[in-house]
Design an enzyme around this catalytic site. Structure first.
Site, PDB file in Angstrom:
ATOM      1  CE  LYS A 231     -10.195 -49.531   3.984  1.00 38.71           C
ATOM      2  NZ  LYS A 231     -11.619 -49.308   4.208  1.00 38.71           N
ATOM      3  NE  ARG A 265     -10.327 -41.734   5.343  1.00 38.54           N
ATOM      4  CZ  ARG A 265      -9.451 -42.651   5.743  1.00 38.54           C
ATOM      5  NH1 ARG A 265      -9.402 -43.833   5.131  1.00 38.54           N
ATOM      6  NH2 ARG A 265      -8.642 -42.409   6.754  1.00 38.54           N
TER       7      ARG A 265
END
Length: 286
Positions: A231, A265
């Site tokens: 991210k 994830r």
């Protein structure tokens, strides 16, 4: 910190029942983006053969779930036409539906959900937390796992000045409201998993606050997803581009795991699996 958590007994996910009374390790969910414009690996797996090879690689590396997404949800992304999403994901799901691991579809469109559920897919992962029209109906009469994620605004606008008075409390409250909404429609709690939505309408400070207090999301009797892989917040902190955030991603996943995450994830399955093995080994010594 982890002693405050409530460990879910089991999670029903289509063909699979993940039973935490019989396991220590989290589920490692490998990300398979079949999109030309994903923030991290856009275009690499947009073609069917490349996508299927990558799925096989992640399964060989130890992933217990594969999450197939046909529409980018990166900040600023525009919605994708329904038929184009179906054309991207359904050929992949058709091949993977009998895989030895759980197969998830990452979508918020009810017609994509219904097509995947009718195919026998194990899980639906929805960034809109089943708030779109007919989304709940699409999964109600099945046994698929259901992942609800928090997102402020929508992908096109979510990073325009996100604001919270208390990000952990507000995200937690939203997720519990959505769980109640699904349960009211007859979806059993044992099918539900929640995801606080790192990067979806959050600043770097919001994301790090949620990670620091991740255990507070794990005080409910359902598994919590940690989706921090590559991210932009990790890039903002480390100064690394998306292709060089593996170390930061694994570190963040381990921090979430230590605080109670049951589903990781990730893009980097092999590296995450190695880290999880070390974590499990330490748990056996406690």
């Amino acid at each position: 910190m982890s002693k405050q958590n409530i460990t879910p007994v089991a999670w029903r996910c289509g063909r699979f029942l993940f039973d935490w009374s019989q396991r220590r390790a989290p589920i490692v969910m490998g990300i398979l983006n079949v999109t030309p414009d994903s923030f991290s690996d856009g275009g690499q797996f947009a073609h069917r053969d490349a996508a299927l090879r990558h799925a096989d690689e992640m399964i060989a590396q130890g992933a217990e779930m594969i999450d197939v997404g046909g529409e980018s949800s990166r900040p600023g992304s525009e919605p994708l036409a329904l038929q184009e999403e179906l054309d991207r994901v359904m050929p992949i799901l058709e091949v993977l539906k009998d895989a030895p691991v759980a197969i998830s579809v990452d979508t918020y469109k009810a017609k994509v959900m219904r097509a995947a559920v009718d195919l026998g897919i194990d899980c639906v992962n929805d960034i809109w937390a089943f708030r779109q029209p007919h989304a709940i109906e699409a999964v109600a009469n099945s046994q698929c796992g259901v992942m609800l994620m928090h997102m402020q605004k929508d992908p096109a606008t979510m990073q325009f000045d996100p604001h919270y008075e208390d990000v952990v409390a507000e995200v937690n409250g939203f997720l519990m409201e959505r769980c109640v909404a699904l349960e009211d429609e007859g979806i059993a709690r044992e099918r539900l998993a929640i995801d606080p939505g790192f990067g979806f309408g959050k600043t770097v400070e919001h994301n790090m606050t949620m990670l620091a207090h991740f255990h507070k999301f794990c005080m409910h009797d359902m598994p919590v997803v940690a989706g921090l892989s590559r991210k932009s917040s990790l890039g903002a902190i480390t100064g690394k581009d998306t292709q060089h955030r593996q170390t930061a991603s694994v570190a963040a996943a381990l921090m979430a795991l230590e605080r109670g995450a049951k589903i990781l994830r990730v893009h980097d399955v092999s590296e995450t699996i190695d880290a999880v093995k070390i974590w499990v080994a330490t748990q056996d010594c406690l």
